[in-house]
Design a protein around this motif. Structure first.
Motif, PDB file in Angstrom:
ATOM      1  N   ASN A 182       0.821  -1.206   0.000  1.00 55.42           N
ATOM      2  CA  ASN A 182       0.000   0.000   0.000  1.00 55.42           C
ATOM      3  C   ASN A 182       0.857   1.259   0.000  1.00 55.42           C
ATOM      4  O   ASN A 182       0.526   2.251  -0.671  1.00 55.42           O
ATOM      5  N   THR A 183       1.952   1.218   0.745  1.00 55.94           N
ATOM      6  CA  THR A 183       2.839   2.381   0.810  1.00 55.94           C
ATOM      7  C   THR A 183       3.471   2.650  -0.553  1.00 55.94           C
ATOM      8  O   THR A 183       3.536   3.794  -1.017  1.00 55.94           O
ATOM      9  N   PHE A 184       3.935   1.603  -1.209  1.00 53.41           N
ATOM     10  CA  PHE A 184       4.536   1.762  -2.537  1.00 53.41           C
ATOM     11  C   PHE A 184       3.496   2.235  -3.553  1.00 53.41           C
ATOM     12  O   PHE A 184       3.806   3.045  -4.439  1.00 53.41           O
ATOM     13  N   GLN A 185       2.274   1.724  -3.445  1.00 55.17           N
ATOM     14  CA  GLN A 185       1.223   2.135  -4.381  1.00 55.17           C
ATOM     15  C   GLN A 185       0.942   3.629  -4.259  1.00 55.17           C
ATOM     16  O   GLN A 185       0.846   4.347  -5.269  1.00 55.17           O
ATOM     17  N   PHE A 186       0.812   4.111  -3.031  1.00 61.70           N
ATOM     18  CA  PHE A 186       0.534   5.528  -2.796  1.00 61.70           C
ATOM     19  C   PHE A 186       1.704   6.383  -3.288  1.00 61.70           C
ATOM     20  O   PHE A 186       1.513   7.406  -3.953  1.00 61.70           O
ATOM     21  N   ARG A 187       2.918   5.945  -2.975  1.00 59.18           N
ATOM     22  CA  ARG A 187       4.093   6.688  -3.428  1.00 59.18           C
ATOM     23  C   ARG A 187       4.125   6.773  -4.951  1.00 59.18           C
ATOM     24  O   ARG A 187       4.391   7.834  -5.521  1.00 59.18           O
ATOM     25  N   GLY A 188       3.873   5.658  -5.617  1.00 64.35           N
ATOM     26  CA  GLY A 188       3.915   5.635  -7.075  1.00 64.35           C
ATOM     27  C   GLY A 188       2.905   6.579  -7.697  1.00 64.35           C
ATOM     28  O   GLY A 188       3.204   7.267  -8.684  1.00 64.35           O
ATOM     29  N   MET A 189       1.703   6.627  -7.132  1.00 63.24           N
ATOM     30  CA  MET A 189       0.668   7.520  -7.656  1.00 63.24           C
ATOM     31  C   MET A 189       1.128   8.979  -7.614  1.00 63.24           C
ATOM     32  O   MET A 189       0.975   9.725  -8.589  1.00 63.24           O
ATOM     33  N   LEU A 190       1.705   9.376  -6.485  1.00 67.03           N
ATOM     34  CA  LEU A 190       2.165  10.762  -6.342  1.00 67.03           C
ATOM     35  C   LEU A 190       3.349  11.061  -7.254  1.00 67.03           C
ATOM     36  O   LEU A 190       3.382  12.089  -7.936  1.00 67.03           O
ATOM     37  N   GLU A 191       4.323  10.176  -7.262  1.00 66.40           N
ATOM     38  CA  GLU A 191       5.545  10.459  -8.011  1.00 66.40           C
ATOM     39  C   GLU A 191       5.327  10.441  -9.522  1.00 66.40           C
ATOM     40  O   GLU A 191       5.924  11.247 -10.248  1.00 66.40           O
ATOM     41  N   ARG A 192       4.501   9.539 -10.017  1.00 69.22           N
ATOM     42  CA  ARG A 192       4.251   9.501 -11.466  1.00 69.22           C
ATOM     43  C   ARG A 192       3.623  10.796 -11.952  1.00 69.22           C
ATOM     44  O   ARG A 192       4.017  11.352 -12.982  1.00 69.22           O
ATOM     45  N   GLU A 193       2.627  11.265 -11.220  1.00 63.74           N
ATOM     46  CA  GLU A 193       1.951  12.508 -11.614  1.00 63.74           C
ATOM     47  C   GLU A 193       2.905  13.691 -11.502  1.00 63.74           C
ATOM     48  O   GLU A 193       2.948  14.567 -12.372  1.00 63.74           O
ATOM     49  N   GLY A 194       3.685  13.714 -10.417  1.00 59.61           N
ATOM     50  CA  GLY A 194       4.641  14.799 -10.244  1.00 59.61           C
ATOM     51  C   GLY A 194       5.723  14.783 -11.309  1.00 59.61           C
ATOM     52  O   GLY A 194       6.135  15.840 -11.820  1.00 59.61           O
ATOM     53  N   LEU A 195       6.177  13.596 -11.672  1.00 60.78           N
ATOM     54  CA  LEU A 195       7.195  13.466 -12.711  1.00 60.78           C
ATOM     55  C   LEU A 195       6.676  13.990 -14.049  1.00 60.78           C
ATOM     56  O   LEU A 195       7.399  14.686 -14.792  1.00 60.78           O
ATOM     57  N   ALA A 196       5.434  13.680 -14.372  1.00 56.38           N
ATOM     58  CA  ALA A 196       4.849  14.162 -15.624  1.00 56.38           C
ATOM     59  C   ALA A 196       4.814  15.687 -15.656  1.00 56.38           C
ATOM     60  O   ALA A 196       5.073  16.302 -16.701  1.00 56.38           O
TER      61      ALA A 196
END
Length: 216
Positions: free
Chosen positions: A77-91
């Motif tokens: 769950n922690t990795f999933q939440f992190r990935g959601m934030l970082e992918r959008e921020g990276l874009a």
């Protein structure tokens, strides 16, 4: 009340876990935790409230304070939440990234790889690696220009670092170098203005870290 990583007790708690003065899954009395963190009882109450809200401890009467021990679901769950934030921020970041950032980030990663390979001691390279990881990943979060997201991510990043304590080999020299090379793949894609390639490289990195935490 201080929020997250700005709270001195929170910072002391994380540092004590990383330094080995506290252990995941450990149970101790409030007075013992005060002594280890070097804070008095009054601010300790504030700190325990925050840590419990973050899921890092459980407070039980007559038993004491139990430090969390992450199960597979918590890690996932922690990795999933992190990935959601970082992918959008990276874009978002990819739209404005310049050559100077790419060159600087590449040089810093190449330098840290050489340093880790030279000293080969996690106790020595832990802090500079941690600082570089924060700089790299938080760059994408900063692209939101949203203070609330930055506070949430700051706490999430601390949890991510603590998860690696479950498996010390996850932060050994070989895995640390591999993680930094995965960062370089993201940086290279950004240098080519390849937003999708950068996102895919970030996903590969996060999946790699998750695999190393759980299976190394």
């Amino acid at each position: 009340m201080g929020n997250g990583i700005e709270n001195p007790g929170y910072v002391a708690f994380v540092d004590a876990l990383i330094a080995g003065r506290l252990s995941l899954g450990q149970t101790l009395k409030q007075e013992e935790l005060c002594a280890i963190l070097g804070i008095s009882l009054s601010p300790m109450r504030e700190t325990t409230t925050l840590l419990e809200a973050e899921g890092l401890i459980t407070v039980r009467r007559r038993i004491g304070i139990t430090i969390f021990y992450p199960d597979v679901k918590f890690v996932g769950n922690t990795f999933q939440f992190r990935g959601m934030l970082e992918r959008e921020g990276l874009a978002k970041f990819a739209r404005t990234v310049d050559k100077a950032w790419v060159a600087r980030a590449r040089a810093e990663h190449e330098a840290i790889i050489a340093y880790v390979e030279e000293v080969a001691d996690p106790a020595v390279y832990r802090d500079p690696v941690r600082q570089l990881e924060w700089m790299f990943h938080n760059t994408f979060i900063a692209a939101f220009e949203n203070n609330q997201i930055e506070v949430i991510y700051g706490r999430l990043h601390q949890k991510m670092f603590l998860l690696r304590l479950v498996n010390p080999e996850a932060v050994g020299p070989a895995n640390t170098v591999q993680s930094m090379r995965e960062h370089l793949a993201v940086i290279d894609a950004l240098g080519r203005r390849d937003t999708q390639g950068a996102i895919e490289a970030l996903d590969k990195h996060l999946q790699g870290v998750l695999h190393r935490v759980l299976t190394t």
